[in-house]
Structure formats: structure tokens, C-alpha cells
Write an enzyme that holds these catalytic residues in place. Structure first.
Site, PDB file in Angstrom:
ATOM      1  N   THR A 186      74.242  94.015  59.560  1.00  0.00           N
ATOM      2  CA  THR A 186      74.526  94.768  58.335  1.00  0.00           C
ATOM      3  C   THR A 186      75.996  94.720  57.931  1.00  0.00           C
ATOM      4  O   THR A 186      76.355  95.241  56.871  1.00  0.00           O
ATOM      5  CB  THR A 186      74.135  96.251  58.493  1.00  0.00           C
ATOM      6  OG1 THR A 186      74.842  96.781  59.606  1.00  0.00           O
ATOM      7  CG2 THR A 186      72.645  96.412  58.684  1.00  0.00           C
ATOM      8  N   LYS A 187      76.884  94.134  58.741  1.00  0.00           N
ATOM      9  CA  LYS A 187      78.304  94.063  58.365  1.00  0.00           C
ATOM     10  C   LYS A 187      78.490  93.044  57.235  1.00  0.00           C
ATOM     11  O   LYS A 187      77.560  92.327  56.883  1.00  0.00           O
ATOM     12  CB  LYS A 187      79.159  93.712  59.591  1.00  0.00           C
ATOM     13  CG  LYS A 187      78.968  94.679  60.771  1.00  0.00           C
ATOM     14  CD  LYS A 187      79.483  96.082  60.469  1.00  0.00           C
ATOM     15  CE  LYS A 187      78.927  97.117  61.427  1.00  0.00           C
ATOM     16  NZ  LYS A 187      79.732  97.476  62.550  1.00  0.00           N
ATOM     17  N   ASN A 188      79.696  92.943  56.690  1.00  0.00           N
ATOM     18  CA  ASN A 188      79.892  92.071  55.517  1.00  0.00           C
ATOM     19  C   ASN A 188      79.619  90.603  55.818  1.00  0.00           C
ATOM     20  O   ASN A 188      79.351  89.826  54.911  1.00  0.00           O
ATOM     21  CB  ASN A 188      81.301  92.234  54.947  1.00  0.00           C
ATOM     22  CG  ASN A 188      81.444  93.547  54.199  1.00  0.00           C
ATOM     23  OD1 ASN A 188      80.682  94.481  54.435  1.00  0.00           O
ATOM     24  ND2 ASN A 188      82.398  93.621  53.296  1.00  0.00           N
TER      25      ASN A 188
END
Ligand SMILES: *Cc1c(COP(=O)(O)O)cnc(C)c1O
Length: 364
Positions: A186-188
Site C-alpha cells: 500500500t506504500k507509494n
């Protein structure tokens, strides 16, 4: 009704496209899957994001924090000043190396460590300060760095949510002795699971390389006690593909955020400090009222939202014996709500989010 009006908009949308799949398959077919040339290439490429001379890849952001603390010589008897308004990993890493987290309050605008609160907590056992660049907005590194220098303290930046965030053009992860990044889905950007430590210190980088691999540079010539926190070449190959799109995705996030800033009227939009490049890992509003009700109304309109984080770390079971009063942390935990800002949002979906937020009622 067109599809777009019916579909639920999730708060996060990890990207695994054909390029990621092909990169993974290419490495799998090569038969050489453990830490190797892909990891080395990923580390080299990521220095462009971190702005540091060295990057060392590991198997998660939490491992990155833990190994950075170990490499910095922080352990039993030491205190590390951390925000309580963060993901538990920030404090867990401190505990895992045998040191004690000391929780400081945050600044309400940036959600980052309040330098005055940190200054008040510096004592004889303080070894380091760990600012967290929460939601992709940098903590006040100008003041925190000055404070650390005044007291001869190390800084470890938790940049796990802040790939490419900057202050005055200088990337986060390059202010402290070391910085850490996460590549959780879910991180960039992601590598399925993964993490990176950034540093300008060649000696520290070498220690990190030893620590992640049983203390070995040469096989079976173990120099120090180490762990196995290696990144696989499969993960690194995926990370390299994602890194190639990070700038484009970040600009999309920033453009989406600009539209929210201009369009949202019912709740407090996130302020951005002067000279800062916010990379909007999250677009986080404050609901000064019935947040649960607001979330339910958004859900009815097909808009996902999330609370990061409903319980401050100092109130979680492993830490709640620590007696501290953190009013801004408690207020943030009660008010924050993150709405979808991910780069795959369409123009129509952005309008839907703005309309749904502006239709919120009975908030007080
Ligand atoms: C995601 C995250 C971590 C941990 O990263 P993992 O890769 O999940 O271990 C640490 N700190 C913060 C602030 C994070 O958001």
C-alpha cells in the site's frame, strides 16, 4: 448508471501490472532468486530518491528501522524519542533492539514530531530522535536537526511513508544519520514486501550489509552477529519497475491532492509547510466531530476511507504502562480521516470523492 458511479473506490490500490509480473517471472526463470544483481541495481537506483550516497535493501521497512538502530549502536539503556502518532513499527523497532521509546507530541499541521516537545524530553539516556514523515509530509527537519546537533544526538528518519518527499529540494532520508523506507504493497511504491536504509555514511552502510546477512561479506567468514533480513531478487525486480514509475505516480497524487484542496469545503484539508514537497502517501482531513458517522456516509456514497491511526502507540498494549500526556496526538487520533488519493483515481472518481465529502452532514 455508468460503472464509475457504482464502483466502490478503495482507500488504497496497490499496483501489480504486467511489467511487475514479467520482471518477477524473468527472475524466477533465471533460477537466481535470492539477494543478487537485482537487489544491487535497486539499491543503486533508489539513491536518486533518497539523495544519499548509499542504500541498503532489506526485507521490510520494520527491518530497515531495526537494522539502522543496531548499526547506529543503539541498544539497552538507550532512549529514542519517537512520535506516538505513527504506525507501531516506529516504536517496535526501538524495543526490538532493547532500547526504550520515549513518546513526544506532534505538531498539529504536519503531524510530525514537535521540536519543542522533543527538546523537553532530552535526557542523559537519549541516544537518538526518530522523526516520522507521516502521510508523506516531512517532519520539521530544520529544527529537529539543529536540536540534535545541540545535544549530540543521532537522527534516524522513518520515511516509510515518504518516498520522494522533500524540504527545500532536499529529500527525506538524507537529513539524519540514516533514513528508512518501506515497500509494502500500500506504500507509494512496493516490492511486495521490502525496505531500504539510506545513508551517506559508508561505514554505516557496510555494517548494515553485514547485519542483514548473518554478519557475512565473504561467505562463512562471519564478522559480526547478524540476522537474515535480505531482500530477494524477485522483490527487487518488482521494486525496480515500480521505482521507474514513482515520479509519475507522485505527480498524480499531488495533482489529485490539489483538486481536493480546492474542492473540499466541509472538513479541514491537510496544510503543507512552506518549501515542502508533500508526496501524499495519504490525503488526511480532520473531522472535528462525528468521524465514524462521516466514514459511514462516505461508505454509503461508495467512497472508502481509513483512519491512520485510531490508537496512538502509547495507548497500545505493549506501551500503555508508559505514562505520558500527548494532547495533539490524542486529538489527531480522534479526528484524522484519510480519503482515496492514489494515482489510479480517474477524474470522475476525484469528483465523486469531493462531492461525497462536501455532502457530509451532521458532523458536529
Ligand atoms: C509501513 C511503515 C513502517 C513499516 O514498514 P513495513 O515494510 O510494513 O515493515 C514503518 N513506519 C511507518 C511510518 C510505516 O508507515
Amino acid at each position: 448508471m455508468p460503472d464509475e458511479q457504482r464502483d466502490f473506490i478503495p482507500p488504497a490500490k496497490p499496483h501489480i501490472g504486467d511489467d511487475e509480473i514479467e520482471a518477477a517471472v524473468r527472475v524466477l526463470r533465471s533460477g537466481m532468486v535470492v539477494q543478487g544483481p537485482e537487489v544491487a541495481a535497486f539499491e543503486e537506483a533508489f539513491t536518486a530518491v533518497s539523495g544519499t550516497a548509499h542504500c541498503v535493501a532489506v526485507n521490510s521497512g520494520t527491518s530497515a528501522l531495526q537494522l539502522a538502530l543496531l548499526a547506529m549502536g543503539i541498544g539497552p539503556g538507550d532512549e529514542v524519542i519517537v512520535p506516538s502518532f505513527s504506525f507501531a513499527a516506529s516504536a517496535n523497532a526501538v524495543r526490538l533492539v532493547g532500547a526504550d521509546p520515549v513518546f513526544a507530541d506532534i505538531e498539529p499541521d504536519s503531524f510530525g514530531l514537535d521540536p519543542d516537545a522533543v527538546a523537553a524530553l532530552v535526557g542523559p539516556r537519549t541516544a537518538a530522535i526518530m522523526p516520522v514523515h507521516l502521510y508523506g509530509h516531512p517532519a520539521d527537519m530544520t529544527r529537529l536537526t539543529a536540536l540534535a546537533e545541540r545535544h549530540s544526538l543521532a537522527i534516524l528518519e522513518d520515511a516509510c511513508q515518504a518516498h520522494g518527499a522533500q524540504i527545500g529540494g532536499k529529500p527525506v532520508g538524507s537529513f539524519g544519520a540514516a533514513g528508512t523506507f518501506s515497500f509494502y504493497p500500500t506504500k507509494n511504491m512496493h516490492s511486495l514486501e521490502g525496505g531500504m536504509v539510506s545513508t551517506d555514511d559508508a561505514e554505516l552502510a557496510r555494517t548494515l550489509r553485514l547485519l542483514r546477512n548473518q554478519g557475512m561479506e565473504q561467505r562463512y567468514a562471519n564478522e559480526i552477529v547478524g540476522a537474515n533480513m535480505r531482500m530477494t531478487d524477485v522483490a527487487a525486480a518488482i521494486g525496480r519497475v515500480q521505482l521507474g514509475r514513482l515520479d509519475e505516480w507522485t505527480e498524480r497524487r499531488r495533482a489529485n491532492a490539489a483538486r481536493f484542496d480546492a474542492g473540499i469545503k466541509t472538513v479541514t484539508v491537510p496544510p503543507v509547510a512552506a518549501g515542502v514537497r508533500h508526496i501524499y502517501h495519504q490525503y488526511t482531513v480532520r473531522v472535528e466531530g462525528d468521524r465514524d458517522g462521516a466514514q459511514a456516509q462516505l461508505k454509503d456514497a461508495g467512497i472508502g476511507s481509513a483512519v491512520y491511526y485510531p490508537t496512538p502507540i502509547h495507548k497500545l498494549i505493549p506501551y500503555r504502562h508508559i505514562d505520558v500526556d500527548l494532547p495533539e496526538t490524542d486529538r489527531a487520533a480522534a479526528e484524522v480521516l484519510s480519503i482515496p488519493v492514489h494515482p489510479s483515481l480517474t477524474d470522475g472518481e476525484i469528483d465523486r470523492v469531493i462531492d461525497a465529502v462536501n455532502a457530509l452532514e451532521d458532523l458536529s
